[in-house]
Design an enzyme around this catalytic site. Sequence first.
Site, PDB file in Angstrom:
ATOM      1  N   LYS A  10       0.860  -1.175   0.000  1.00 54.48           N
ATOM      2  CA  LYS A  10       0.000   0.000   0.000  1.00 54.48           C
ATOM      3  C   LYS A  10       0.894   1.220   0.000  1.00 54.48           C
ATOM      4  CE  LYS A  10      -3.492   1.983   3.135  1.00 54.48           C
ATOM      5  NZ  LYS A  10      -2.888   3.280   3.364  1.00 54.48           N
ATOM      6  N   VAL A 190       4.944   8.715   0.649  1.00 53.42           N
ATOM      7  CA  VAL A 190       5.062   8.049  -0.654  1.00 53.42           C
ATOM      8  C   VAL A 190       6.478   7.494  -0.840  1.00 53.42           C
ATOM      9  CG1 VAL A 190       3.218   9.209  -1.939  1.00 53.42           C
ATOM     10  CG2 VAL A 190       5.454  10.307  -1.697  1.00 53.42           C
ATOM     11  N   HIS A 191       6.581   6.440  -1.629  1.00 52.84           N
ATOM     12  CA  HIS A 191       7.842   5.754  -1.924  1.00 52.84           C
ATOM     13  C   HIS A 191       8.545   5.279  -0.656  1.00 52.84           C
ATOM     14  CE1 HIS A 191       6.978   7.456  -5.759  1.00 52.84           C
ATOM     15  NE2 HIS A 191       7.357   8.675  -5.433  1.00 52.84           N
ATOM     16  N   ARG A 192       7.767   5.041   0.386  1.00 54.78           N
ATOM     17  CA  ARG A 192       8.335   4.603   1.677  1.00 54.78           C
ATOM     18  C   ARG A 192       9.242   5.671   2.312  1.00 54.78           C
ATOM     19  NH1 ARG A 192       4.486   1.583   1.283  1.00 54.78           N
ATOM     20  NH2 ARG A 192       4.575  -0.675   1.483  1.00 54.78           N
ATOM     21  N   LEU A 193       9.081   6.930   1.878  1.00 53.90           N
ATOM     22  CA  LEU A 193       9.857   8.023   2.484  1.00 53.90           C
ATOM     23  C   LEU A 193       9.024   8.612   3.611  1.00 53.90           C
ATOM     24  CD1 LEU A 193      11.410   9.613  -0.725  1.00 53.90           C
ATOM     25  CD2 LEU A 193      12.392   7.942   0.857  1.00 53.90           C
TER      26      LEU A 193
END
Length: 214
Positions: A10, A190-193
Site C-alpha cells: 500500500k 510516498v515511496h516509503r519516504l
Amino acid sequence: MTQQMADIRKEYRRGHLLEDEVGPDPFALFADWLEQAKATGLVEPNAMTLATVSGEGHPSARMMLLKSFDTQGFEFYTNYTGRKAGELAANPWAAMTFWWPSLERQVRIEGVTGKVSAAESDDYYNSRPKGSRLGAWVSHQSSIIPNRSVLEARHAELTTEYADREPERPPFWGGYRLTPVTIEFWQGGVHRLHDRLRYRREDGGAWIIERLSP
Ligand SMILES: Cc1cc2nc3c(=O)[nH]c(=O)nc-3n(C[C@H](O)[C@H](O)[C@H](O)COP(=O)(O)O)c2cc1C
C-alpha cells in the site's frame, strides 16, 4: 508451505509531518493525533501494543488499552501478578506502539513504568461496570487454568455474593504509568519516504525534536 505477502503493498499518501507543523510539546501532539484517530471512527483508537522485557532479557508484547495520559505519562490497567507485571517488576522499561491505519500514523513511546497510586487505581476500578470489577477478582492473569468453566463458575459465585454490595478493588489489580523518555511520531509517506519525528527528553527535562530516517 511458505505464504507470500509480497503482493500486499500500500502506498501511504495521506500527509506529511514537518518540523514547522509541530509544537515543542509531544503530549499536545499525541492528544491531537488521538483526537483525529477517534474522529475517523477507528475502533478502540486507544489500543496499543505494550512491550516488556523479562529479567532474562526476553521481550514480550501484547495489546493493551491506554486509559489516560497527561504530562506525567501514559496509564494502563492490569493485573499486578500476571506475566507483564512480573516483567515490569524485573525491568521497569517498557514500550507502547499505537497504529492508526486510517491516518497512516504510528506513535512509539518508550520509558520507565511504575504503579499509579492506590487512590488512582481505586478511582478507575470503581468507574468500571460491575461485571468487569468482579472479573478482575476472578482472573489470576497469565496462570494456567484447566478450562473456561472455572472462570464462569467463580464469576457467577461472586455475582451472587456481591448482589447487594459493591466489590472493592483487588489488591492485585491496578494501574501503571509509563513516564516517557522518547515519543516518536510516524506519518506514512510516498515511496516509503515516511516522516519520523522523535521527541527525546533531555536530562534537564526539555524535549528535543529529531528527524529520523525512515
Ligand atoms: C485490544 C485489546 C486490549 C486489551 N487491553 C487490555 C488491558 O487494558 N489490560 C489488560 O490487562 N489486558 C488487556 N488485553 C489483554 C492482553 O493483551 C493480555 O492478554 C493480558 O493482559 C495478559 O498479558 P500478560 O500475560 O503478558 O500479562 C487486551 C487485549 C486486546 C486484544
